[in-house]
Design a protein around this motif. Structure first.
Motif, PDB file in Angstrom:
ATOM      1  N   ASN A 182       0.497  -1.314  -0.229  1.00  0.00           N
ATOM      2  CA  ASN A 182      -0.270  -0.030   0.091  1.00  0.00           C
ATOM      3  C   ASN A 182       0.630   1.322  -0.283  1.00  0.00           C
ATOM      4  O   ASN A 182       2.090   1.434   0.089  1.00  0.00           O
ATOM      5  CB  ASN A 182      -0.809   0.396   1.352  1.00  0.00           C
ATOM      6  CG  ASN A 182      -0.668   0.357   2.708  1.00  0.00           C
ATOM      7  OD1 ASN A 182       0.652   0.682   2.698  1.00  0.00           O
ATOM      8  ND2 ASN A 182      -0.838  -0.071   4.021  1.00  0.00           N
ATOM      9  N   ASN A 183       0.406   2.212  -0.199  1.00  0.00           N
ATOM     10  CA  ASN A 183       1.032   4.141   0.289  1.00  0.00           C
ATOM     11  C   ASN A 183       1.445   3.849   1.038  1.00  0.00           C
ATOM     12  O   ASN A 183       1.948   5.215   1.507  1.00  0.00           O
ATOM     13  CB  ASN A 183      -0.406   4.694  -0.380  1.00  0.00           C
ATOM     14  CG  ASN A 183      -1.170   5.133   0.712  1.00  0.00           C
ATOM     15  OD1 ASN A 183      -2.080   3.733   1.222  1.00  0.00           O
ATOM     16  ND2 ASN A 183      -1.770   6.197   1.063  1.00  0.00           N
ATOM     17  N   TYR A 184       1.625   3.478   2.468  1.00  0.00           N
ATOM     18  CA  TYR A 184       2.186   3.646   3.387  1.00  0.00           C
ATOM     19  C   TYR A 184       3.048   2.241   3.708  1.00  0.00           C
ATOM     20  O   TYR A 184       4.472   3.132   4.789  1.00  0.00           O
ATOM     21  CB  TYR A 184       1.419   3.243   4.982  1.00  0.00           C
ATOM     22  CG  TYR A 184       0.092   4.322   4.609  1.00  0.00           C
ATOM     23  CD1 TYR A 184       0.070   5.221   4.944  1.00  0.00           C
ATOM     24  CD2 TYR A 184      -1.012   3.619   4.754  1.00  0.00           C
ATOM     25  CE1 TYR A 184      -1.198   6.382   5.025  1.00  0.00           C
ATOM     26  CE2 TYR A 184      -2.573   4.096   5.141  1.00  0.00           C
ATOM     27  CZ  TYR A 184      -2.764   5.427   5.318  1.00  0.00           C
ATOM     28  OH  TYR A 184      -3.717   6.558   4.602  1.00  0.00           O
ATOM     29  N   GLY A 185       3.769   1.925   2.999  1.00  0.00           N
ATOM     30  CA  GLY A 185       5.523   1.235   2.806  1.00  0.00           C
ATOM     31  C   GLY A 185       4.928  -0.126   3.174  1.00  0.00           C
ATOM     32  O   GLY A 185       6.163  -0.919   3.605  1.00  0.00           O
ATOM     33  N   ASP A 186       3.469  -0.485   3.807  1.00  0.00           N
ATOM     34  CA  ASP A 186       3.386  -1.763   4.398  1.00  0.00           C
ATOM     35  C   ASP A 186       2.919  -2.246   3.293  1.00  0.00           C
ATOM     36  O   ASP A 186       2.463  -2.569   2.328  1.00  0.00           O
ATOM     37  CB  ASP A 186       1.648  -1.914   5.309  1.00  0.00           C
ATOM     38  CG  ASP A 186       2.056  -1.013   6.402  1.00  0.00           C
ATOM     39  OD1 ASP A 186       2.662  -0.551   7.030  1.00  0.00           O
ATOM     40  OD2 ASP A 186       1.052  -0.101   6.764  1.00  0.00           O
ATOM     41  N   VAL A 187       3.334  -4.280   3.736  1.00  0.00           N
ATOM     42  CA  VAL A 187       3.029  -5.151   2.477  1.00  0.00           C
ATOM     43  C   VAL A 187       1.740  -6.141   3.674  1.00  0.00           C
ATOM     44  O   VAL A 187       2.977  -6.175   4.942  1.00  0.00           O
ATOM     45  CB  VAL A 187       4.085  -5.795   2.245  1.00  0.00           C
ATOM     46  CG1 VAL A 187       4.092  -6.879   1.915  1.00  0.00           C
ATOM     47  CG2 VAL A 187       5.226  -5.270   1.491  1.00  0.00           C
ATOM     48  N   ALA A 188       0.836  -6.476   3.228  1.00  0.00           N
ATOM     49  CA  ALA A 188       0.952  -7.886   4.213  1.00  0.00           C
ATOM     50  C   ALA A 188      -0.027  -8.923   3.070  1.00  0.00           C
ATOM     51  O   ALA A 188      -0.189  -8.518   1.828  1.00  0.00           O
ATOM     52  CB  ALA A 188      -1.325  -7.531   4.410  1.00  0.00           C
ATOM     53  N   ILE A 189       0.077 -10.097   3.675  1.00  0.00           N
ATOM     54  CA  ILE A 189      -0.090 -11.550   3.321  1.00  0.00           C
ATOM     55  C   ILE A 189      -1.244 -12.585   3.727  1.00  0.00           C
ATOM     56  O   ILE A 189      -1.687 -11.498   4.867  1.00  0.00           O
ATOM     57  CB  ILE A 189       0.971 -12.040   3.743  1.00  0.00           C
ATOM     58  CG1 ILE A 189       2.406 -11.228   3.820  1.00  0.00           C
ATOM     59  CG2 ILE A 189       1.299 -14.200   3.522  1.00  0.00           C
ATOM     60  CD1 ILE A 189       3.218 -11.343   2.761  1.00  0.00           C
ATOM     61  N   PHE A 190      -1.823 -12.269   2.507  1.00  0.00           N
ATOM     62  CA  PHE A 190      -3.460 -13.252   3.592  1.00  0.00           C
ATOM     63  C   PHE A 190      -3.498 -14.499   2.563  1.00  0.00           C
ATOM     64  O   PHE A 190      -2.857 -15.294   1.814  1.00  0.00           O
ATOM     65  CB  PHE A 190      -4.719 -12.177   2.162  1.00  0.00           C
ATOM     66  CG  PHE A 190      -4.751 -11.076   2.974  1.00  0.00           C
ATOM     67  CD1 PHE A 190      -5.026 -10.234   3.741  1.00  0.00           C
ATOM     68  CD2 PHE A 190      -3.957 -10.017   1.674  1.00  0.00           C
ATOM     69  CE1 PHE A 190      -5.690  -9.032   3.738  1.00  0.00           C
ATOM     70  CE2 PHE A 190      -3.965  -8.460   1.646  1.00  0.00           C
ATOM     71  CZ  PHE A 190      -5.380  -7.980   2.587  1.00  0.00           C
ATOM     72  N   SER A 191      -4.093 -15.379   3.083  1.00  0.00           N
ATOM     73  CA  SER A 191      -4.071 -16.946   3.483  1.00  0.00           C
ATOM     74  C   SER A 191      -5.707 -17.106   2.433  1.00  0.00           C
ATOM     75  O   SER A 191      -6.631 -16.915   2.556  1.00  0.00           O
ATOM     76  CB  SER A 191      -4.322 -17.733   4.183  1.00  0.00           C
ATOM     77  OG  SER A 191      -4.511 -18.978   4.070  1.00  0.00           O
ATOM     78  N   LEU A 192      -5.521 -17.228   0.924  1.00  0.00           N
ATOM     79  CA  LEU A 192      -6.040 -17.644  -0.028  1.00  0.00           C
ATOM     80  C   LEU A 192      -7.491 -18.829   0.861  1.00  0.00           C
ATOM     81  O   LEU A 192      -8.289 -18.443   0.223  1.00  0.00           O
ATOM     82  CB  LEU A 192      -5.647 -17.271  -1.591  1.00  0.00           C
ATOM     83  CG  LEU A 192      -5.605 -16.259  -1.884  1.00  0.00           C
ATOM     84  CD1 LEU A 192      -4.882 -16.289  -3.344  1.00  0.00           C
ATOM     85  CD2 LEU A 192      -6.713 -15.453  -2.065  1.00  0.00           C
ATOM     86  N   SER A 193      -6.580 -19.796   0.690  1.00  0.00           N
ATOM     87  CA  SER A 193      -6.793 -20.520   1.430  1.00  0.00           C
ATOM     88  C   SER A 193      -8.261 -21.080   2.287  1.00  0.00           C
ATOM     89  O   SER A 193      -9.058 -21.482   2.360  1.00  0.00           O
ATOM     90  CB  SER A 193      -5.822 -22.187   1.505  1.00  0.00           C
ATOM     91  OG  SER A 193      -4.815 -22.071   2.198  1.00  0.00           O
ATOM     92  N   ALA A 194      -7.711 -19.621   3.819  1.00  0.00           N
ATOM     93  CA  ALA A 194      -8.721 -19.638   4.722  1.00  0.00           C
ATOM     94  C   ALA A 194      -9.285 -19.315   4.020  1.00  0.00           C
ATOM     95  O   ALA A 194     -10.881 -19.305   4.286  1.00  0.00           O
ATOM     96  CB  ALA A 194      -7.949 -19.420   5.748  1.00  0.00           C
TER      97      ALA A 194
END
Length: 323
Positions: free
Chosen positions: A27-39
């Motif tokens: 995102n624009n704040y420099g953050d990376v989020a990891i999402f579980s697609l299987s969940a």
């Protein structure tokens, strides 16, 4: 993160893990989020399944580009690229394996990196951004080995034609340049805005999206999104989409495009807009198709919102992941 930050969030980049079971978003704040697609895709998914399993600050500025290799996630911020091991991210450990900076002319210069792509021919990372140049990183040795110079303004987007040993780049200067990846020489320069059928002077001449499929190229931005035959270097279809398109992709016998407007456009190769599927964000920056896992074959789109829309079927939004 507070409600004000969430309200003003933009998602700029996405990348699926090599196994296809996870999605990284920047995102624009420099953050990376990891999402579980299987969940998130499981029959007993709850609201918490749509939240990140891990969120971390990767860079000081926006994360304009994310890319996955066989085992790493590469993230690009202002003037730097970092690598994160997917095996560690899945275990909720965010520790950069390495961080590298292209060889900029001045140490005071911190241009953003807008685009990264792997050239499988020599396992190099092609990097384009705010210094108008394209930098080539040898991933085996971890050193920047060459610079492609020719654009007179920001480089926004990149594509690779592996069979032809060509790199394509689109920039703020309105040019799509085709480079010989073996010599580093610019072999063709297409000024899209000079073609009457593509030009839209009210939006400018910049090229914001670019992708290829064998002898075909899609590009757009200020000029209309258009399909080009690369052997004849001529446009064959112009897509009558309003606003600037920020990302486009070939999908089966269609083209998917996102940009200004809260929808994914489905276009036929001949130039007809077949459908526009509604999305949560008012404007979109990124579109990704998960081809790494047949079990989690989804389309995800992000833009001016903390929501990332997930499409399990191309014709409607199934649910949203949330930062």
């Amino acid at each position: 993160m507070g409600p004000i930050e969430l309200l003003h969030m933009s998602v700029f980049s996405q990348s699926f893990s090599p196994c296809g079971r996870f999605l990284a978003a920047g995102n624009n704040y420099g953050d990376v989020a990891i999402f579980s697609l299987s969940a998130a895709l499981s029959p007993d998914a709850s609201g918490s399944s749509q939240k990140p399993i891990l969120s971390f600050t990767a860079h000081e500025g926006p994360v304009f580009s994310l890319l996955s290799t066989d085992c790493q996630l590469l993230s690009a911020g202002n003037g730097e690229i970092s690598a994160w091991n997917w095996a560690e991210l899945i275990k909720k450990n965010a520790k950069a394996v390495w961080t590298k900076r292209p060889n900029y002319k001045s140490s005071l210069e911190i241009p953003e990196i807008n685009s990264m792509i792997i050239n499988p021919r020599d396992n190099s990372l092609i990097v384009g951004g705010g210094d108008n140049n394209i930098h080539v990183l040898d991933l085996e040795r971890g050193v920047f080995k060459s610079v492609l110079q020719g654009h007179s303004d920001y480089v926004h987007c990149l594509a690779v034609r592996e069979r032809e040993a060509e790199i394509l780049s689109g920039g703020e200067d309105g040019a799509v340049r085709i480079w010989d990846s073996r010599t580093g020489q610019s072999v063709h320069c297409i000024e899209v805005h000079k073609y009457e059928s593509c030009a839209r002077p009210q939006y400018g001449k910049w090229i914001s999206c670019l992708t290829t499929d064998s002898d075909w190229m899609l590009c757009g931005g200020g000029p209309s999104l258009s399909l080009w035959h690369l052997r004849s270097l001529s446009p064959t279809s112009i897509f009558p989409l309003s606003g600037c398109q920020r990302q486009a992709s070939f999908y089966q016998d269609m083209i998917l495009a996102v940009g200004e407007g809260p929808f994914v456009s489905h276009c036929l190769l001949g130039g007809e807009v077949k459908a526009q599927i509604p999305c949560t964000p008012h404007s979109l920056n990124t579109l990704q198709l998960n081809t790494n896992s047949s079990e989690h074959r989804v389309l995800t789109v992000g833009g001016s919102s903390d929501h990332i829309d997930v499409f399990t079927n191309m014709s409607y939004r199934a649910f949203s992941l949330r930062f």
